[in-house]
Design a protein around this motif. Structure first.
Motif, mmCIF file in Angstrom:
data_model
loop_
_atom_site.group_PDB
_atom_site.id
_atom_site.type_symbol
_atom_site.label_atom_id
_atom_site.label_comp_id
_atom_site.label_asym_id
_atom_site.label_seq_id
_atom_site.Cartn_x
_atom_site.Cartn_y
_atom_site.Cartn_z
ATOM 1 N N ARG A 67 0.827 -1.218 0.000
ATOM 2 C CA ARG A 67 0.000 0.000 0.000
ATOM 3 C C ARG A 67 0.858 1.264 0.000
ATOM 4 N NH1 ARG A 67 -3.702 -3.164 3.576
ATOM 5 N NH2 ARG A 67 -5.387 -3.769 2.171
ATOM 6 N N SER B 108 3.543 1.543 -1.506
ATOM 7 C CA SER B 108 4.152 1.624 -2.837
ATOM 8 C C SER B 108 3.237 2.249 -3.880
ATOM 9 C CB SER B 108 4.553 0.225 -3.308
ATOM 10 O OG SER B 108 5.480 -0.351 -2.440
ATOM 11 N N THR B 109 2.024 2.614 -3.496
ATOM 12 C CA THR B 109 1.089 3.231 -4.430
ATOM 13 C C THR B 109 1.725 4.473 -5.057
ATOM 14 O OG1 THR B 109 -0.778 2.430 -3.151
ATOM 15 C CG2 THR B 109 -1.226 4.221 -4.669
ATOM 16 N N ASP B 110 1.574 4.595 -6.365
ATOM 17 C CA ASP B 110 2.133 5.696 -7.167
ATOM 18 C C ASP B 110 3.658 5.638 -7.291
ATOM 19 O OD1 ASP B 110 -0.411 6.766 -7.669
ATOM 20 O OD2 ASP B 110 -0.355 7.909 -5.809
ATOM 21 N N THR C 160 3.738 1.368 -12.723
ATOM 22 C CA THR C 160 3.471 2.159 -11.530
ATOM 23 C C THR C 160 2.239 1.588 -10.845
ATOM 24 O OG1 THR C 160 4.364 4.107 -12.621
ATOM 25 C CG2 THR C 160 2.983 4.483 -10.690
ATOM 26 N N LEU C 161 2.360 1.323 -9.545
ATOM 27 C CA LEU C 161 1.249 0.745 -8.787
ATOM 28 C C LEU C 161 0.130 1.763 -8.634
ATOM 29 C CD1 LEU C 161 0.144 -1.646 -7.147
ATOM 30 C CD2 LEU C 161 1.224 -0.618 -5.145
ATOM 31 N N LEU C 162 -1.054 1.392 -9.089
ATOM 32 C CA LEU C 162 -2.228 2.248 -8.961
ATOM 33 C C LEU C 162 -2.952 1.956 -7.651
ATOM 34 C CD1 LEU C 162 -3.909 4.411 -10.390
ATOM 35 C CD2 LEU C 162 -5.194 2.580 -11.472
ATOM 36 N N ASN C 163 -3.223 0.678 -7.382
ATOM 37 C CA ASN C 163 -3.840 0.275 -6.118
ATOM 38 C C ASN C 163 -3.718 -1.234 -5.926
ATOM 39 O OD1 ASN C 163 -5.948 -0.934 -7.604
ATOM 40 N ND2 ASN C 163 -7.137 0.938 -7.557
ATOM 41 N N CYS C 164 -4.065 -1.691 -4.731
ATOM 42 C CA CYS C 164 -4.049 -3.121 -4.413
ATOM 43 C C CYS C 164 -5.179 -3.403 -3.424
ATOM 44 C CB CYS C 164 -2.698 -3.529 -3.836
ATOM 45 S SG CYS C 164 -2.360 -2.795 -2.234
ATOM 46 N N ILE D 221 -3.384 -6.499 -7.861
ATOM 47 C CA ILE D 221 -2.856 -5.151 -8.076
ATOM 48 C C ILE D 221 -3.245 -4.609 -9.446
ATOM 49 C CG2 ILE D 221 -0.912 -5.479 -6.504
ATOM 50 C CD1 ILE D 221 0.879 -5.898 -8.893
#
Length: 85
Positions: A8, A10-12, A28-32, A38
């Motif tokens: 969490r 790591s978002t963005d 790029t991590l958007l959400n999980c 993810i």
């Protein structure tokens, strides 16, 4: 540090995801969610043989297909700092 709190945090941020079948996703991590499913944006998908590349605007990856995740080291420092506060 719990894995989901790290994810969490790591978002963005950029991350690399390798699946059990050997495919890798850089994006790029958007959400999980709680199952470690993810959503990534601005993704480069590399096939398991390393010869085929795809550029994707976004993708969804089920948590049970993930072999490992590599996150930005700055995110790890951020999570450790929060746990000591």
């Amino acid at each position: 540090m719990l894995p989901l709190s790290l994810l969490r945090a790591s978002t963005d941020h950029p991350m690399l995801v390798e699946l059990k079948n050997g495919d890798t996703y850089n994006g790029t991590l958007l959400n999980c969610d709680n199952y470690m499913n993810i959503n990534l944006t601005k993704v480069i998908l590399t096939s398991h043989d390393g010869e085929t590349f795809y550029e994707l605007d976004s993708c969804y990856i089920r948590g049970n297909t993930i072999k490992y995740l590599r996150v930005d080291p700055q995110v790890i420092d951020k999570v450790v700092d929060e746990s000591h506060s």
